[in-house]
Scaffold this active site. Structure first.
Site, mmCIF file in Angstrom:
data_model
loop_
_atom_site.group_PDB
_atom_site.id
_atom_site.type_symbol
_atom_site.label_atom_id
_atom_site.label_comp_id
_atom_site.label_asym_id
_atom_site.label_seq_id
_atom_site.Cartn_x
_atom_site.Cartn_y
_atom_site.Cartn_z
ATOM 1 N N CYS A 257 6.642 53.845 39.768
ATOM 2 C CA CYS A 257 7.910 53.828 39.027
ATOM 3 C C CYS A 257 8.217 55.204 38.410
ATOM 4 O O CYS A 257 8.505 56.138 39.136
ATOM 5 C CB CYS A 257 7.893 52.716 37.989
ATOM 6 S SG CYS A 257 9.558 52.195 37.502
ATOM 7 N N HIS A 341 6.924 47.997 41.579
ATOM 8 C CA HIS A 341 5.710 47.629 40.835
ATOM 9 C C HIS A 341 4.788 46.759 41.689
ATOM 10 O O HIS A 341 4.939 45.528 41.725
ATOM 11 C CB HIS A 341 6.081 46.882 39.549
ATOM 12 C CG HIS A 341 6.593 47.776 38.476
ATOM 13 N ND1 HIS A 341 5.810 48.214 37.425
ATOM 14 C CD2 HIS A 341 7.809 48.328 38.279
ATOM 15 C CE1 HIS A 341 6.522 48.988 36.632
ATOM 16 N NE2 HIS A 341 7.748 49.083 37.136
ATOM 17 N N GLU A 343 1.841 45.876 41.070
ATOM 18 C CA GLU A 343 1.022 44.989 40.237
ATOM 19 C C GLU A 343 1.765 43.703 39.889
ATOM 20 O O GLU A 343 1.163 42.742 39.388
ATOM 21 C CB GLU A 343 0.608 45.707 38.948
ATOM 22 C CG GLU A 343 1.622 45.688 37.822
ATOM 23 C CD GLU A 343 2.829 46.584 38.045
ATOM 24 O OE1 GLU A 343 3.796 46.476 37.273
ATOM 25 O OE2 GLU A 343 2.810 47.408 38.987
#
Length: 365
Positions: A257, A341, A343
């Site tokens: 990001c 993202h 994750e």
């Protein structure tokens, strides 16, 4: 105005263009009766707690497009940061009851305890259409009169040209996890879920955003991670120069990001602000090398111009909604990054393989 109707405290949202939305006050009540910030919308169906506690929302008021918010309550285990940095929350309907075995509190009480203002009962479909067509707008909401709210909205600075990273980064280094590799992670607004993913592969030393290249290299890391974070990447002064020194020293580097944007700036790339940003857990991204389409979690207002990287990097991922740059790999260095993202937290886990790719990069160094 602190008008009451059936026990409900009347509030309003006013945008900088003069648009007015009626609603009711929820969460924390600021003494001024006003909360102001840049209004954006998030399309995630679940994970409202992770969204609200994400430091990347510093300076912003989050509009949830999902109609019912708060159904399963909250638990401290799902917080992405210790403190909340968003300016406020906008919902259509705040659930009056919570139902989940993990729940420790309800959302309204959590907002109040964290001193985060909110407004409910808003026509979020109308608001989202407005933001989609006009782009992110500055706004203010609360129990104050509409003229005061409009003045606050127009006085708000927004997120462009503002250093927000300094408001969310850690004050001092700390360690997290005990994995195989040694990784230094820059905290530009790092999420807890990212740290958990890194801890699966490394012992992580988290350092403040302003840490110098010399200080990082003195720790002899096997890899460096560049975290997510809020606001305008060009305002994180000094970071691109630091990142370039680390990468040119041969240390494998992975960015997510804001980290992707800063790595790009470090090697001559340019960034620009998207009309209303990407915020949600359902953005399709294509891996250019394999053709695989991943459904991804995203939260950013700025983007990297792929043409500005043409001589130094290969573009690895592209957003299928608007064809924007979602990932790159430097041609001459051991460094790569993605705009989205992997994750999740919240969102799908399609892209978690990227943490394994980072481990492989360190293994092969």
């Amino acid at each position: 105005m602190k008008n009451q109707r059936g026990g409900i405290e009347i509030a309003a949202l006013v945008l900088e263009d003069g648009s007015v939305f009626g609603g009711e006050a929820i969460g924390h009540r600021p003494s001024s009766g006003i909360a102001a910030g840049e209004v954006v919308f998030n399309t995630a169906l679940t994970g409202y707690q992770e969204v609200i506690t994400d430091p990347s929302y510093a300076g912003q008021i989050i509009t949830f497009t999902t109609t019912h918010i708060g159904n399963y309550g909250t638990t401290q285990l799902d917080n992405e940061a210790k403190a909340l940095h968003a300016r406020g929350v906008i919902v259509r309907d705040m659930a009056r009851r919570r139902s989940n075995w993990r729940s420790e509190s309800d959302l309204d009480a959590t907002l109040t305890a964290a001193k985060l203002p909110g407004i409910g009962g808003i026509d979020t479909r109308r608001l989202t259409r407005l933001l989609r067509d006009a782009g992110s707008l500055k706004g203010a909401f609360g129990t104050a009169d509409e003229a005061s709210l409009l003045a606050a909205a127009r006085a708000e600075t927004g997120t462009g040209g503002v250093d927000l990273v300094s408001t969310v980064t850690t004050a001092k280094p700390y360690t997290y996890g005990e994995g195989r590799f040694s990784v230094v992670a820059f905290d530009f607004g790092i999420k807890t879920t990212i740290l958990k993913c890194l801890a699966d592969i490394a012992s992580v030393t988290v350092v403040p955003a302003g840490t110098s290249a010399e200080e990082v290299l003195a720790l002899k890391p096997e890899g460096v991670f560049l975290s997510n974070g809020p606001g305008d990447p060009e305002m994180v002064t000094g970071a691109p120069r630091t990142i370039r020194s680390i990468v040119e020293a041969g240390v494998p580097t992975f960015g997510i990001c804001l980290g992707h944007q800063l790595l790009s700036l470090a090697f001559g790339g340019h960034t620009f602000k998207l009309p209303f940003g990407h915020h949600g857990g359902n953005h399709p991204v294509r891996d250019i090398a394999t053709g695989t389409v991943e459904i991804t979690s995203q939260n950013h207002n700025f983007c990297v111009d792929p043409d500005s990287l043409s001589t130094v990097a290969d573009i690895t991922h592209v957003n299928l909604n608007d064809n924007t740059n979602e990932g790159m790999r430097l041609k001459k260095h051991r460094a790569f990054s993605v705009q989205y993202h992997p994750e999740a937290g919240p969102g799908p886990h399609d892209s978690r393989y990227l943490f394994t790719r980072f481990a492989d990069l360190m293994e092969n160094n």
